[in-house]
Design a protein around this motif. Structure first.
Motif, PDB file in Angstrom:
ATOM      1  N   HIS A  87       8.396  13.086  10.696  1.00 42.12           N
ATOM      2  CA  HIS A  87       9.652  13.780  10.986  1.00 42.12           C
ATOM      3  C   HIS A  87      10.157  13.391  12.386  1.00 42.12           C
ATOM      4  CE1 HIS A  87      12.369  17.084  11.917  1.00 42.12           C
ATOM      5  NE2 HIS A  87      11.585  17.397  12.945  1.00 42.12           N
ATOM      6  N   LEU A  88       9.224  13.335  13.362  1.00 40.21           N
ATOM      7  CA  LEU A  88       9.617  12.956  14.726  1.00 40.21           C
ATOM      8  C   LEU A  88      10.067  11.493  14.783  1.00 40.21           C
ATOM      9  CD1 LEU A  88       6.856  14.756  16.837  1.00 40.21           C
ATOM     10  CD2 LEU A  88       9.209  15.494  16.413  1.00 40.21           C
ATOM     11  N   PHE A  89       9.389  10.659  13.993  1.00 38.93           N
ATOM     12  CA  PHE A  89       9.783   9.242  13.910  1.00 38.93           C
ATOM     13  C   PHE A  89      11.197   9.136  13.326  1.00 38.93           C
ATOM     14  CE2 PHE A  89      10.089   5.674  10.870  1.00 38.93           C
ATOM     15  CZ  PHE A  89      10.059   4.605  11.748  1.00 38.93           C
ATOM     16  N   MET A  90      11.464   9.929  12.295  1.00 36.54           N
ATOM     17  CA  MET A  90      12.789   9.928  11.658  1.00 36.54           C
ATOM     18  C   MET A  90      13.859  10.406  12.660  1.00 36.54           C
ATOM     19  SD  MET A  90      12.828   8.854   8.501  1.00 36.54           S
ATOM     20  CE  MET A  90      14.418   9.463   8.000  1.00 36.54           C
ATOM     21  N   LYS A  91      13.470  11.409  13.431  1.00 38.66           N
ATOM     22  CA  LYS A  91      14.409  11.958  14.415  1.00 38.66           C
ATOM     23  C   LYS A  91      14.798  10.866  15.428  1.00 38.66           C
ATOM     24  CE  LYS A  91      14.595  15.997  17.317  1.00 38.66           C
ATOM     25  NZ  LYS A  91      13.814  16.920  18.042  1.00 38.66           N
ATOM     26  N   TRP A  92      13.784  10.127  15.854  1.00 39.98           N
ATOM     27  CA  TRP A  92      14.020   9.021  16.773  1.00 39.98           C
ATOM     28  C   TRP A  92      14.962   7.986  16.126  1.00 39.98           C
ATOM     29  CZ3 TRP A  92      12.312   3.979  15.610  1.00 39.98           C
ATOM     30  CH2 TRP A  92      12.592   3.035  16.591  1.00 39.98           C
ATOM     31  N   GLY A  93      14.649   7.603  14.907  1.00 41.08           N
ATOM     32  CA  GLY A  93      15.432   6.571  14.224  1.00 41.08           C
ATOM     33  C   GLY A  93      16.861   7.022  13.946  1.00 41.08           C
ATOM     34  N   MET A  94      17.010   8.258  13.490  1.00 38.78           N
ATOM     35  CA  MET A  94      18.346   8.743  13.125  1.00 38.78           C
ATOM     36  C   MET A  94      19.210   8.963  14.381  1.00 38.78           C
ATOM     37  SD  MET A  94      18.268   8.593   9.918  1.00 38.78           S
ATOM     38  CE  MET A  94      19.651   9.402   9.159  1.00 38.78           C
ATOM     39  N   SER A  95      18.543   9.135  15.543  1.00 36.89           N
ATOM     40  CA  SER A  95      19.324   9.310  16.779  1.00 36.89           C
ATOM     41  C   SER A  95      19.661   7.961  17.403  1.00 36.89           C
ATOM     42  CB  SER A  95      18.522  10.174  17.772  1.00 36.89           C
ATOM     43  OG  SER A  95      17.432   9.412  18.270  1.00 36.89           O
ATOM     44  N   GLY A  96      19.310   6.890  16.687  1.00 39.01           N
ATOM     45  CA  GLY A  96      19.582   5.545  17.214  1.00 39.01           C
ATOM     46  C   GLY A  96      18.714   5.229  18.422  1.00 39.01           C
ATOM     47  N   GLY A  97      17.537   5.819  18.480  1.00 36.26           N
ATOM     48  CA  GLY A  97      16.609   5.542  19.574  1.00 36.26           C
ATOM     49  C   GLY A  97      16.834   6.411  20.795  1.00 36.26           C
ATOM     50  N   GLU A  98      17.720   7.417  20.676  1.00 39.08           N
ATOM     51  CA  GLU A  98      18.033   8.287  21.826  1.00 39.08           C
ATOM     52  C   GLU A  98      16.898   9.278  22.107  1.00 39.08           C
ATOM     53  OE1 GLU A  98      20.887   8.289  23.850  1.00 39.08           O
ATOM     54  OE2 GLU A  98      21.171   6.371  22.838  1.00 39.08           O
ATOM     55  N   SER A  99      16.342   9.858  21.032  1.00 35.96           N
ATOM     56  CA  SER A  99      15.262  10.843  21.268  1.00 35.96           C
ATOM     57  C   SER A  99      13.930  10.107  21.455  1.00 35.96           C
ATOM     58  CB  SER A  99      15.189  11.851  20.123  1.00 35.96           C
ATOM     59  OG  SER A  99      14.931  11.208  18.926  1.00 35.96           O
ATOM     60  N   ALA A 100      12.924  10.861  21.880  1.00 41.46           N
ATOM     61  CA  ALA A 100      11.632  10.251  22.231  1.00 41.46           C
ATOM     62  C   ALA A 100      11.033   9.506  21.031  1.00 41.46           C
ATOM     63  CB  ALA A 100      10.680  11.348  22.696  1.00 41.46           C
ATOM     64  N   PHE A 101      10.456   8.332  21.330  1.00 38.10           N
ATOM     65  CA  PHE A 101       9.876   7.521  20.255  1.00 38.10           C
ATOM     66  C   PHE A 101       8.508   8.061  19.853  1.00 38.10           C
ATOM     67  CE2 PHE A 101       7.065   3.956  19.012  1.00 38.10           C
ATOM     68  CZ  PHE A 101       7.675   3.651  17.803  1.00 38.10           C
ATOM     69  N   VAL A 102       8.328   8.230  18.536  1.00 40.14           N
ATOM     70  CA  VAL A 102       7.013   8.606  17.999  1.00 40.14           C
ATOM     71  C   VAL A 102       6.682   7.567  16.933  1.00 40.14           C
ATOM     72  CG1 VAL A 102       5.739  10.336  16.672  1.00 40.14           C
ATOM     73  CG2 VAL A 102       7.312  11.061  18.444  1.00 40.14           C
ATOM     74  N   GLU A 103       5.515   6.984  17.055  1.00 39.56           N
ATOM     75  CA  GLU A 103       5.061   5.938  16.122  1.00 39.56           C
ATOM     76  C   GLU A 103       5.071   6.455  14.683  1.00 39.56           C
ATOM     77  OE1 GLU A 103       3.418   2.016  16.508  1.00 39.56           O
ATOM     78  OE2 GLU A 103       2.780   3.375  18.093  1.00 39.56           O
ATOM     79  N   ARG A 104       5.482   5.604  13.771  1.00 35.89           N
ATOM     80  CA  ARG A 104       5.432   5.970  12.350  1.00 35.89           C
ATOM     81  C   ARG A 104       3.963   6.114  11.935  1.00 35.89           C
ATOM     82  NH1 ARG A 104       3.928   3.046   8.149  1.00 35.89           N
ATOM     83  NH2 ARG A 104       4.831   3.413   6.091  1.00 35.89           N
ATOM     84  N   PRO A 105       3.566   7.275  11.343  1.00 33.97           N
ATOM     85  CA  PRO A 105       2.154   7.418  10.946  1.00 33.97           C
ATOM     86  C   PRO A 105       1.859   6.585   9.692  1.00 33.97           C
ATOM     87  CG  PRO A 105       3.407   9.359  10.301  1.00 33.97           C
ATOM     88  CD  PRO A 105       4.358   8.477  11.040  1.00 33.97           C
ATOM     89  N   PRO A 106       0.910   5.653   9.752  1.00 30.95           N
ATOM     90  CA  PRO A 106       0.641   4.791   8.591  1.00 30.95           C
ATOM     91  C   PRO A 106       0.217   5.577   7.340  1.00 30.95           C
ATOM     92  CG  PRO A 106      -0.435   3.941  10.551  1.00 30.95           C
ATOM     93  CD  PRO A 106       0.059   5.296  10.905  1.00 30.95           C
ATOM     94  N   GLY A 107      -0.361   6.784   7.551  1.00 26.96           N
ATOM     95  CA  GLY A 107      -0.814   7.601   6.415  1.00 26.96           C
ATOM     96  C   GLY A 107       0.304   7.933   5.444  1.00 26.96           C
TER      97      GLY A 107
END
Ligand code: SF4
Ligand code: SF4
Length: 390
Positions: A87-107
């Motif tokens: 969800h945090l990774f999605m938030k980062w991506g959907m904000s165009g990289g504006e919010s803090a980057f969280v690695e996509r969990p491979p699981g």
């Protein structure tokens, strides 16, 4: 779930409520034998141990359902953690990289079983693990390995959907006092549905050449299939929501509705379970024919009528073993050594196998995908473009 009353040592008088009621006056009455006092299972009073850690460990060792629930809870928490990180990774991506980057969990690859099967086949054909959803390949191998060695234990011990399904039928039992048992003439065709769905996927995927598999696995859609899955549920259509609601209602009134009738993973594990070297075994000479095992079985298997449970629906949940009131009568046994497999050993081997295979992927460097942050940002920017449709 059931109320069982045992009075005195001779004769054994019992009563089962909720699912069925058996009394000695009921017709046809089960021909219940007495339990010899030395074979009667004693109820363990865990509260007699004052040390909370010791009590917890003792209960893990002796209480089959407590151990299973603990493992279920651990895997649900793991999935929640993966979901939160994604969800945090999605938030980062959907904000165009504006919010803090969280690695996509491979699981998260574990929720893409079709891409995982394709990845496994691609590995077998080419000798290389794909770099888009590599973790999925190893999670898939771990689940298949568990199916081969421990029956459908993955469904009742680890799968978050299985745990949700179990919680829903238990809720239904609480609300309505019972669950609906589908009559046998309807149960068999409904159970076949999951095998048909599995056959469709296997037929389609096994018909692909290495080149077709590679083209798909590295396609723009496959690169973002996890993102698409998230968006599908985040912005769910009315149709999908209706289907989901039907599945939830079905699961409340019928035990394991999704798992028993529709889940292709369950079908695969059911088929593999035939090769499993462990089976629930009944000792006919000490069995008192009380049928408590059958009543406890969430898969509606007539445990009291067989010497070994071969059914593809057995999820190795041990509910029958726990319900049996006679010592050394109903146990998980190895068909190789003919010895009892203690519950804690069963669980440890199963979890150990899962951890070993996924750990191996990490050691091999085949856990994280090789999609860079910059590439992900480009995908997020154009996520609704037609090239990401399939
Ligand atoms: S036979 Fe026993 S272990 Fe298998 S599903 Fe039924 S209750 Fe669970
Ligand atoms: S195996 Fe089943 S029928 Fe036999 S004693 Fe145990 S619970 Fe009762």
């Amino acid at each position: 779930m059931n109320t069982n009353q045992f009075t005195g040592s001779s004769p054994v008088v019992f009563e089962i409520k909720n699912n069925r009621i058996h009394t000695f006056t009921e017709k046809p009455a089960p021909r219940v034998k007495k339990i010899p006092p030395d074979l009667r299972k004693k109820k363990i009073d865990f509260s007699s141990e004052p040390n909370i850690i010791k009590r917890f460990v003792w209960r893990l060792k002796e209480d089959h359902q407590f151990l299973r629930s603990t493992v279920q809870l651990a895997f649900v928490l793991l999935c929640i953690w993966i979901g939160f990180e994604f969800h945090l990774f999605m938030k980062w991506g959907m904000s165009g990289g504006e919010s803090a980057f969280v690695e996509r969990p491979p699981g998260v690859d574990g929720f893409l079983p079709i891409a995982s099967l394709m990845g496994l086949l691609h590995w077998l054909y080419t000798g290389t693990v794909n770099t888009i959803h590599p973790a999925g390949v190893f999670i898939f191998i771990a689940i298949v390995g568990i199916g081969l060695l421990f029956k459908k234990a993955f469904c009742s011990w680890m799968c978050p959907v299985g745990t949700l399904s179990e919680s829903l039928w238990m809720l239904g039992q609480k609300i309505f006092g019972r669950n609906i048992t589908v009559p046998r003439w309807l149960d068999y065709p409904l159970r076949s549905l999951k095998y048909l769905i599995l056959a469709f996927f296997v037929w389609t995927i096994f018909g692909m050449s290495a080149r077709v598999l590679e083209t798909f696995l590295y396609s723009p859609y496959a690169r973002v299939s996890d993102i698409k899955m998230f968006l599908f549920f985040a912005d769910i259509s009315n149709f999908a929501l209706t289907v989901l609601l039907i599945l939830i209602i079905g699961s409340v009134i019928i035990k394991n509705f999704w798992c028993r009738f529709l889940c292709p993973y369950g079908a695969l594990l059911g088929a593999l379970s035939w090769f499993s070297p462990v089976k629930i075994a009944r000792n006919k000479s000490t069995c008192i024919d009380c049928e408590l095992c059958t009543v406890a079985c969430p898969s509606n298997i007539k445990v009291h009528k067989v010497n070994k449970v071969h059914s593809d629906e057995c999820m190795a949940c041990m509910s029958c073993v726990q319900a049996c009131p006679v010592k050394n009568t109903l146990e998980m046994k190895s068909t190789v050594t003919y010895t009892r497999v203690p519950n804690i050993v069963f669980a440890s081997l199963m979890i150990g196998l899962f951890v070993a295979i996924t750990g191996l992927a990490m050691l091999m460097g085949a856990w994280q995908n090789d999609i860079s942050k910059e590439e992900y940002l480009r995908h997020f920017e154009n996520i609704n473009a037609p090239m990401y449709d399939h």
